[in-house]
Design an enzyme around this catalytic site. Sequence first.
Site, PDB file in Angstrom:
ATOM      1  N   GLY A 188     -49.440  30.603  -1.791  1.00 13.16           N
ATOM      2  CA  GLY A 188     -48.197  30.482  -1.048  1.00 13.16           C
ATOM      3  C   GLY A 188     -47.118  29.961  -1.976  1.00 13.16           C
ATOM      4  N   GLN A 202     -51.973  29.453 -11.286  1.00  6.95           N
ATOM      5  CA  GLN A 202     -51.065  30.479 -11.820  1.00  6.95           C
ATOM      6  C   GLN A 202     -50.733  30.244 -13.288  1.00  6.95           C
ATOM      7  OE1 GLN A 202     -50.047  28.131  -9.642  1.00  6.95           O
ATOM      8  NE2 GLN A 202     -48.286  27.129 -10.565  1.00  6.95           N
ATOM      9  N   GLY A 245     -48.009  23.445   0.968  1.00  6.33           N
ATOM     10  CA  GLY A 245     -49.175  22.612   1.286  1.00  6.33           C
ATOM     11  C   GLY A 245     -50.450  23.041   0.585  1.00  6.33           C
ATOM     12  N   GLU A 263     -52.905  24.695  -9.384  1.00  7.32           N
ATOM     13  CA  GLU A 263     -51.861  25.333 -10.201  1.00  7.32           C
ATOM     14  C   GLU A 263     -52.469  26.435 -11.074  1.00  7.32           C
ATOM     15  OE1 GLU A 263     -48.751  24.674  -9.681  1.00  7.32           O
ATOM     16  OE2 GLU A 263     -48.610  22.594  -8.983  1.00  7.32           O
ATOM     17  N   CYS A 290     -37.358  31.835   3.000  1.00  2.06           N
ATOM     18  CA  CYS A 290     -37.977  33.015   3.602  1.00  2.06           C
ATOM     19  C   CYS A 290     -37.471  34.268   2.878  1.00  2.06           C
ATOM     20  CB  CYS A 290     -37.670  33.090   5.094  1.00  2.06           C
ATOM     21  SG  CYS A 290     -35.970  33.579   5.459  1.00  2.06           S
ATOM     22  N   PHE A 317     -44.225  23.937  -1.904  1.00  2.00           N
ATOM     23  CA  PHE A 317     -44.087  23.132  -0.679  1.00  2.00           C
ATOM     24  C   PHE A 317     -44.851  23.690   0.519  1.00  2.00           C
ATOM     25  CE2 PHE A 317     -40.053  22.834  -3.072  1.00  2.00           C
ATOM     26  CZ  PHE A 317     -40.111  21.513  -3.452  1.00  2.00           C
TER      27      PHE A 317
HETATM   28  P1  ADP Z   1     -47.670  22.919  -2.680  1.00  2.00           P
HETATM   29  O1  ADP Z   1     -48.917  22.463  -3.429  1.00  2.00           O
HETATM   30  O2  ADP Z   1     -47.858  24.213  -1.963  1.00  2.00           O
HETATM   31  O3  ADP Z   1     -46.420  22.887  -3.523  1.00  2.00           O
HETATM   32  P2  ADP Z   1     -47.851  20.338  -1.447  1.00  2.00           P
HETATM   33  O4  ADP Z   1     -49.210  20.218  -0.836  1.00  2.00           O
HETATM   34  O5  ADP Z   1     -47.624  19.697  -2.792  1.00  2.00           O
HETATM   35  O6  ADP Z   1     -47.430  21.878  -1.502  1.00  2.00           O
HETATM   36  O7  ADP Z   1     -46.730  19.720  -0.482  1.00  2.00           O
HETATM   37  C1  ADP Z   1     -46.636  20.031   0.880  1.00  2.00           C
HETATM   38  C2  ADP Z   1     -45.710  18.979   1.516  1.00  2.00           C
HETATM   39  O8  ADP Z   1     -44.383  19.167   1.026  1.00  2.00           O
HETATM   40  C3  ADP Z   1     -45.544  19.075   3.015  1.00  2.00           C
HETATM   41  O9  ADP Z   1     -46.573  18.430   3.711  1.00  2.00           O
HETATM   42  C4  ADP Z   1     -44.211  18.354   3.231  1.00  2.00           C
HETATM   43  O10 ADP Z   1     -44.416  16.967   3.320  1.00  2.00           O
HETATM   44  C5  ADP Z   1     -43.469  18.599   1.938  1.00  2.00           C
HETATM   45  N1  ADP Z   1     -42.336  19.536   2.024  1.00  2.00           N
HETATM   46  C6  ADP Z   1     -41.165  19.407   1.337  1.00  2.00           C
HETATM   47  N2  ADP Z   1     -40.357  20.472   1.558  1.00  2.00           N
HETATM   48  C7  ADP Z   1     -41.002  21.295   2.408  1.00  2.00           C
HETATM   49  C8  ADP Z   1     -40.694  22.569   3.002  1.00  2.00           C
HETATM   50  N3  ADP Z   1     -39.551  23.209   2.748  1.00  2.00           N
HETATM   51  N4  ADP Z   1     -41.608  23.129   3.815  1.00  2.00           N
HETATM   52  C9  ADP Z   1     -42.774  22.491   4.067  1.00  2.00           C
HETATM   53  N5  ADP Z   1     -43.128  21.313   3.539  1.00  2.00           N
HETATM   54  C10 ADP Z   1     -42.268  20.705   2.704  1.00  2.00           C
HETATM   55 ZN    ZN Z   2     -34.655  31.668   5.859  1.00  4.07          ZN
END
Ligand code: ADP
Ligand code: ZN
Length: 209
Positions: free
Chosen positions: A15, A91, A20, A89, A177, A18
């Site tokens: 994904g 990628q 998750g 990470e 999006c 941010f």
């Molecule tokens: P990833 O590893 O996919 O970058 P993380 O697990 O590090 O994601 O972080 C997810 C967290 O980021 C969410 O639980 C939320 O607290 C925070 N967050 C910050 N910005 C956003 C956003 N635009 N959409 C969803 N979560 C976000």
């Molecule tokens: Zn949008």
Amino acid sequence: MFVHQRNGSIEVICGPMFSGKSEELIRRVKRAFIARQTVQVFKPAMDDRYDSHAVASHSLQKMDAIPIRHSREIRDLLDPAVEVVALDEAQFMDEGVVDLAEELADRGVRVIVAGLDQDFAAAPFGIMPAFLAKAEFVSKLQAICMVCGAAANRSQRTIRSGGLVLVGAAEAYEARCRHCYEKPVATAKALLQDPEEASMPFPPKLAEG
Ligand code: ADP
Ligand code: ZN
């Protein structure tokens, strides 16, 4: 039960930023620890956001991880008794990691791979397409679009410079999006060929060795 359960598989968590992915990886690894399985977590050495020996999510959850520069290092550091191998990470990892994951899964190891499926130019990112093709299980997560609040599947680069390697968080990227995402002027491929000319730098592949 007549279902014959055999161990060893590849799971991908993908994904945009941010969405998750790290949180989900941490959740799965914690459960494996609780089940007293032997778990090893690896991450690319270049991703030093927050902590160099840990996987850290944007929500500041943390988990120990071994930083590696090349798939060879994973091979060298593998515990012969390992049951679960997690890669964050992914990628940024080299192609050897895909072959290694296949070998491990064939041997009965549960391999959990988290990584960005698209780069900031919305192109398939590094080895992730190969992992997505080979995985038994794929979880495709969405973030929240910072413009309209819809489900976001892309990572928008929000600053125009910052060096060739920019592994950043909230200050450099935001989730968007499909409809709110704006394609960068230079493509990631062009940036890799001529990083000097690029106004929107892109993290390159990790160097050999
Ligand atoms: P990833 O590893 O996919 O970058 P993380 O697990 O590090 O994601 O972080 C997810 C967290 O980021 C969410 O639980 C939320 O607290 C925070 N967050 C910050 N910005 C956003 C956003 N635009 N959409 C969803 N979560 C976000
Ligand atoms: Zn949008």
